[in-house]
Design a protein around this motif. Structure first.
Motif, PDB file in Angstrom:
ATOM      1  N   TRP A  90       0.830  -1.205   0.000  1.00 37.40           N
ATOM      2  CA  TRP A  90       0.000   0.000   0.000  1.00 37.40           C
ATOM      3  C   TRP A  90       0.861   1.249   0.000  1.00 37.40           C
ATOM      4  O   TRP A  90       2.081   1.201   0.229  1.00 37.40           O
ATOM      5  N   VAL A  91       0.210   2.361  -0.297  1.00 33.71           N
ATOM      6  CA  VAL A  91       0.846   3.675  -0.340  1.00 33.71           C
ATOM      7  C   VAL A  91       0.360   4.467   0.867  1.00 33.71           C
ATOM      8  O   VAL A  91      -0.835   4.495   1.160  1.00 33.71           O
ATOM      9  N   GLU A  92       1.277   5.093   1.530  1.00 34.34           N
ATOM     10  CA  GLU A  92       0.942   5.910   2.698  1.00 34.34           C
ATOM     11  C   GLU A  92       1.772   7.182   2.627  1.00 34.34           C
ATOM     12  O   GLU A  92       2.955   7.181   2.957  1.00 34.34           O
ATOM     13  N   GLY A  93       1.169   8.250   2.128  1.00 35.90           N
ATOM     14  CA  GLY A  93       1.904   9.491   1.933  1.00 35.90           C
ATOM     15  C   GLY A  93       3.004   9.313   0.905  1.00 35.90           C
ATOM     16  O   GLY A  93       2.753   8.905  -0.232  1.00 35.90           O
ATOM     17  N   GLN A  94       4.232   9.578   1.304  1.00 34.69           N
ATOM     18  CA  GLN A  94       5.391   9.424   0.429  1.00 34.69           C
ATOM     19  C   GLN A  94       6.132   8.116   0.689  1.00 34.69           C
ATOM     20  O   GLN A  94       7.334   8.019   0.425  1.00 34.69           O
ATOM     21  N   ARG A  95       5.398   7.125   1.160  1.00 38.29           N
ATOM     22  CA  ARG A  95       6.021   5.852   1.526  1.00 38.29           C
ATOM     23  C   ARG A  95       5.371   4.704   0.746  1.00 38.29           C
ATOM     24  O   ARG A  95       4.138   4.639   0.637  1.00 38.29           O
ATOM     25  N   LEU A  96       6.195   3.821   0.242  1.00 39.06           N
ATOM     26  CA  LEU A  96       5.745   2.580  -0.395  1.00 39.06           C
ATOM     27  C   LEU A  96       5.978   1.456   0.603  1.00 39.06           C
ATOM     28  O   LEU A  96       7.134   1.205   1.003  1.00 39.06           O
ATOM     29  N   LEU A  97       4.921   0.744   1.005  1.00 40.15           N
ATOM     30  CA  LEU A  97       5.000  -0.185   2.125  1.00 40.15           C
ATOM     31  C   LEU A  97       4.453  -1.560   1.713  1.00 40.15           C
ATOM     32  O   LEU A  97       3.576  -1.670   0.846  1.00 40.15           O
ATOM     33  N   ALA A  98       4.961  -2.593   2.362  1.00 38.06           N
ATOM     34  CA  ALA A  98       4.469  -3.952   2.111  1.00 38.06           C
ATOM     35  C   ALA A  98       4.685  -4.795   3.346  1.00 38.06           C
ATOM     36  O   ALA A  98       5.618  -4.548   4.140  1.00 38.06           O
ATOM     37  N   VAL A  99       3.847  -5.819   3.502  1.00 37.29           N
ATOM     38  CA  VAL A  99       3.949  -6.701   4.664  1.00 37.29           C
ATOM     39  C   VAL A  99       3.424  -8.078   4.296  1.00 37.29           C
ATOM     40  O   VAL A  99       2.547  -8.223   3.430  1.00 37.29           O
ATOM     41  N   SER A 100       3.987  -9.091   4.928  1.00 42.52           N
ATOM     42  CA  SER A 100       3.472 -10.455   4.873  1.00 42.52           C
ATOM     43  C   SER A 100       3.945 -11.144   6.145  1.00 42.52           C
ATOM     44  O   SER A 100       5.156 -11.262   6.381  1.00 42.52           O
ATOM     45  N   GLY A 101       2.999 -11.565   6.973  1.00 42.93           N
ATOM     46  CA  GLY A 101       3.381 -12.184   8.239  1.00 42.93           C
ATOM     47  C   GLY A 101       4.202 -11.234   9.075  1.00 42.93           C
ATOM     48  O   GLY A 101       3.826 -10.076   9.296  1.00 42.93           O
ATOM     49  N   ASP A 102       5.357 -11.713   9.545  1.00 42.68           N
ATOM     50  CA  ASP A 102       6.224 -10.876  10.374  1.00 42.68           C
ATOM     51  C   ASP A 102       7.380 -10.284   9.564  1.00 42.68           C
ATOM     52  O   ASP A 102       8.444 -10.007  10.109  1.00 42.68           O
TER      53      ASP A 102
ATOM     54  N   GLY B 133      13.973  12.641  -1.800  1.00 40.69           N
ATOM     55  CA  GLY B 133      13.236  13.727  -2.435  1.00 40.69           C
ATOM     56  C   GLY B 133      11.802  13.314  -2.681  1.00 40.69           C
ATOM     57  O   GLY B 133      11.389  12.189  -2.362  1.00 40.69           O
ATOM     58  N   PRO B 134      11.012  14.190  -3.271  1.00 42.92           N
ATOM     59  CA  PRO B 134       9.600  13.894  -3.478  1.00 42.92           C
ATOM     60  C   PRO B 134       9.379  12.836  -4.560  1.00 42.92           C
ATOM     61  O   PRO B 134      10.148  12.700  -5.508  1.00 42.92           O
ATOM     62  N   MET B 135       8.284  12.072  -4.377  1.00 45.04           N
ATOM     63  CA  MET B 135       7.845  11.092  -5.368  1.00 45.04           C
ATOM     64  C   MET B 135       6.420  11.442  -5.798  1.00 45.04           C
ATOM     65  O   MET B 135       5.664  12.068  -5.047  1.00 45.04           O
ATOM     66  N   THR B 136       6.061  11.016  -6.979  1.00 45.21           N
ATOM     67  CA  THR B 136       4.710  11.228  -7.480  1.00 45.21           C
ATOM     68  C   THR B 136       4.223   9.945  -8.138  1.00 45.21           C
ATOM     69  O   THR B 136       5.010   9.020  -8.400  1.00 45.21           O
TER      70      THR B 136
END
Length: 799
Positions: free
Chosen positions: A168-180, A189-192
């Motif tokens: 998922w995207v959260e502000g200027q952060r690219l995030l991912a998770v699976s289990g632990d 710098g900025p991303m778009t």
């Protein structure tokens, strides 16, 4: 600085047959769940790297100008498939991995700080790949010139699979998770145009393919094969990819690395590697050979785990990875590969590294004395096969460190005793040979077992030592009766008396007969007497036979005729005739069967044979050098068919198998050092001295896996098994029948002995056995008598 030739494009994303419709919302939950079936990246690597020291537990691989699997928190756990980069311009977009116009460089062969430089007529993109030594963060410094904007696509494979990831995207952060397992990709710098999607349907590559630029802004993709994408606003800057057990931890680490900047990380990274590598003094007849040697030592060092020090995985790659999502790959510890790499480290004067490998073996030995066929760095098994050489090899490593004057590690004596007990109880057969395919008696496995019994005897109690040495002498003297054939169609064709075979099947009655099933050829079988390999090369390597022995030389002639192939980069060898482990002839990947290709490490083994026979090993070293990748990495196999540019396959060049392969780099290093010292790294003086002259055995050990068809005069006969039994015996057609209960022997064995006096005057010994389970249901016969010739004693083992 090295450039990369065109290679296989099949690991890159294909256009979806069902892209999002024009009226599909481009925000919210991405369409296309769960995405295409996941795969790993190609095993065709340009580089591998890691930081030394500090708190970092992160390993990075790269190939085709992109970043491939990143392993964390150990070498056994890849967490992403790849991080790829794209250029977006007014007139279109550039897929850099498909353009394949790049070079990459490192500050030095033992300073694995890669810089990838992509270039075209109107652009240059520089990517410096820097594992942060103090955190579980990968830093990427990028700089783009030209009329383009830089975009990136990240494919998480958290918990070592592409299934079940959430991004998922959260502000200027690219995030991912699976289990632990979690990751966070941040930029300085900025991303778009940040977006999360499903691979093959709503990922960034599909967006670029459909629109020539990034347009989607999906906020989340759940429980599938997912990808994250974004466009970088500034033409130069710093990226941070952090890993942790939680999203909060991953983004916290990434933020901290960005805050501190890459300069301190770069200084610490280079300082640690300089401190380790500056002591290397490997030499070489040319600057190219010396550079390859230093790089090979560095590759071995990179593959050591830091969460579990001493664990050396076979390769930070997955063979034919762009066609599979297997959890195992080669990022596992094979005791054989790890030991041979440790011998190479000792040859490079890196004894501390080899001591940690031995410590890891002490920690992961099973109660009965063996090691799992392979296991993750934490000791968890992957495959459970039994390979006798993998039980014996750690004993040889302990003996080598002792011979080098290293202080003994706590637990060594117990480890050696338990390992030799397993060898004594289960040998000389092995459930699997060194190619992990067939049961039986194999000259490689048997040589390692014999050498271990001799080299490890000093750690045993007196009765165990006497038994182990007697067993080694018996197996050594009978080796030819198990693994050597004469007067076959092949020997007559080539004008040799005989040759060593790859394998003696376990179901035999003291003679080398029967069929061997070729595991990768869909059930095809071949006569054992017609199946050859370079497995016999360890007989001279370990000091059991001379490289000038006519039997060795005859087998060399057979192997050179049957298994060697000339390629534009040199002569390489098949594992054995009719092997099926490798791509199909059309270039499609190995899928449980295929066509066996050529193995560079076997060229190293052939080079050792040449060296020990007094010949020049230089052609074999040169072949290994020439078949390496543009970055100097050595593959498991090279292609031996006609050029297939569309598959990236060229004669004498790496195919889709594992690369780098630690075993190949270790073999290159050991051959180079042996060419300087005059002796193989594995040749232990204790074994060499014991068999320097013919040493007749005093005892014949009969066991179901190693029957004694005939007994020479003057020998003690010991009929033994791993469980108690009663021997029902008679002479010359069951005359003078007696029963005797087996007595306990060392290592948990049981046996009944016959002295030469007990057997005098008889021609045959008849016997069968009874255990708690009842009669075994088979009668055995051993021929006796003064007219029985003694087995041909081994030739002198010296040079």
């Amino acid at each position: 600085m090295t450039s990369s030739p065109p290679r296989d494009l099949s690991d890159h994303k294909l256009p979806s047959e069902n892209p999002p419709a024009e009226d599909t919302p481009t925000h919210g939950l991405a369409p296309g769940a769960p995405g295409l079936p996941p795969t790993w990246a190609s095993s065709d690597k340009d580089f591998v790297t890691t930081a030394l020291g500090g708190a970092s537990r992160l390993w990075v691989t790269g190939g085709h100008g992109a970043l491939n699997e990143v392993y964390w928190p150990s070498t056994g756990q890849p967490q992403i498939r790849d991080l790829t980069f794209y250029l977006i311009g007014e007139s279109g977009w550039v897929d850099l991995a498909r353009a394949r116009r790049y070079v990459f460089s490192m500050p030095g062969p033992y300073l694995p700080l890669p810089t990838i430089l992509h270039w075209g007529e109107d652009y240059e993109l520089s990517l410096e790949v820097l594992p942060d030594p103090t955190r579980d963060v990968l830093l990427v410094r990028y700089a783009l010139t030209g009329p383009y904007r830089l975009a990136m696509v990240l494919a998480p494979h958290l918990t070592s699979t592409g299934h079940g990831n959430a991004a998922w995207v959260e502000g200027q952060r690219l995030l991912a998770v699976s289990g632990d397992r979690a990751l966070a990709l941040l930029a300085g710098g900025p991303m778009t145009h940040l977006s999360a999607g499903y691979v093959g349907f709503s990922d960034g590559w599909q967006d670029l393919h459909a629109h020539g630029r990034l347009t989607w802004a999906y906020e989340r993709a759940e429980n599938g094969n997912v990808a994250l994408s974004a466009e970088l606003v500034e033409p130069s800057g710093l990226l941070a990819l952090g890993f942790a057990e939680s999203v909060q931890g991953a983004q916290g680490l990434a933020r901290a690395s960005l805050a501190e900047g890459d300069e301190p990380a770069r200084r610490a990274f280079l300082h640690a590697w300089e401190d380790w590598g500056s002591a290397l003094r490997l030499g070489g007849s040319s600057p190219e050979l010396e550079a390859e040697a230093v790089l090979s030592a560095t590759v071995l060092k990179i593959h050591e785990d830091r969460t579990y020090p001493g664990a050396l995985v076979a390769s930070l790659s997955i063979p034919w990875g762009n066609h599979t999502d297997t959890l195992g790959g080669y990022h596992l510890v094979w005791p054989r590969d790890a030991t041979l790499a440790a011998f190479a480290l000792i040859a490079c004067h890196q004894r501390g590294d080899a001591r940690r490998v031995l410590a890891g073996f002490i920690a992961n030995q099973q109660p009965d004395g063996h090691w799992f066929q392979n296991y993750y760095p934490d000791g968890q098994p992957f495959w459970h096969g039994i390979q006798l050489d993998e039980t014996a090899f750690p004993v040889l490593l302990a003996a080598k460190l002792r011979e080098e004057g290293e202080p003994e590690l706590e637990g060594t004596r117990d480890m050696v005793r338990r390992a030799l007990a397993f060898v004594a109880r289960t040998g000389p057969t092995s459930d699997q040979d060194r190619w992990e395919e067939n049961p039986g008696v194999n000259p490689f496995t048997l040589a390692v077992a014999i050498a271990a019994l001799v080299a490890g005897a000093g750690w045993l109690e007196e009765d165990e030592r006497h038994y182990a040495l007697g067993l080694a002498d018996d197996w050594n003297e009978r080796l030819e009766s198990c693994c050597y054939v004469t007067d076959t169609p092949l020997s007559r064709e080539l004008g040799v008396e005989g040759y060593y075979v790859r394998l003696a099947p376990p179901t035999r009655d003291g003679a080398l007969t029967g069929e061997v099933m070729l595991q990768n050829r869909e059930g095809k079988t071949v006569e054992a007497s017609a199946l050859v390999s370079l497995d016999f090369s360890y007989l001279p390597r370990l000091g059991l036979r001379s490289a000038r022995d006519p039997r060795i030389r005859g087998t060399v002639r057979v192997v050179d005729h049957l298994l060697a192939e000339e390629t534009p980069t040199g002569t390489f060898y098949h594992r054995y005739n009719d092997d099926g482990y490798g791509e199909h002839d059309d270039g499609s990947p190995y899928d449980g069967h295929g066509c066996g290709r050529l193995w560079p490490l076997l060229t190293g083994e052939r080079g050792h044979l040449a060296l020990q026979a007094g010949e020049d090993p230089a052609p074999y070293l040169d072949a290994l050098l020439r078949c390496s990748s543009p970055g100097g990495l050595l593959p498991e196999q090279v292609w031996n068919g006609p050029p297939l540019p569309e598959c990236g396959l060229f004669p004498g060049r790496p195919n889709g198998s594992a690369m780098p392969l630690l075993w190949a780099h270790a073999e290159f290093l050991k051959l180079l050092r042996a060419s300087q010292t005059g002796r193989p790294a594995e040749l232990l003086r204790e074994v060499e001295e014991r068999y320097a002259e013919p040493l007749p055995a005093e005892v014949r050990h009969w066991r179901p896996a190693a029957p004694v068809p005939q007994l020479e005069p003057g020998l003690l006969l010991l009929i033994e098994d791993a469980q108690p039994f009663t021997l029902h015996s008679g002479f010359d057609g069951w005359q003078d029948v007696r029963e005797r209960a087996a007595l306990p022997l060392p290592f948990g064995l049981w046996g009944v002995s016959f002295s030469p006096a007990d057997l005098e005057g008889h021609h045959r010994l008849n016997f069968t056995r009874r255990s708690e389970a009842g009669w075994e249901g088979q009668d055995h016969v051993i021929r006796l008598g003064q007219d029985t010739p003694r087995t041909s004693l081994p030739a002198r083992s010296g040079g």
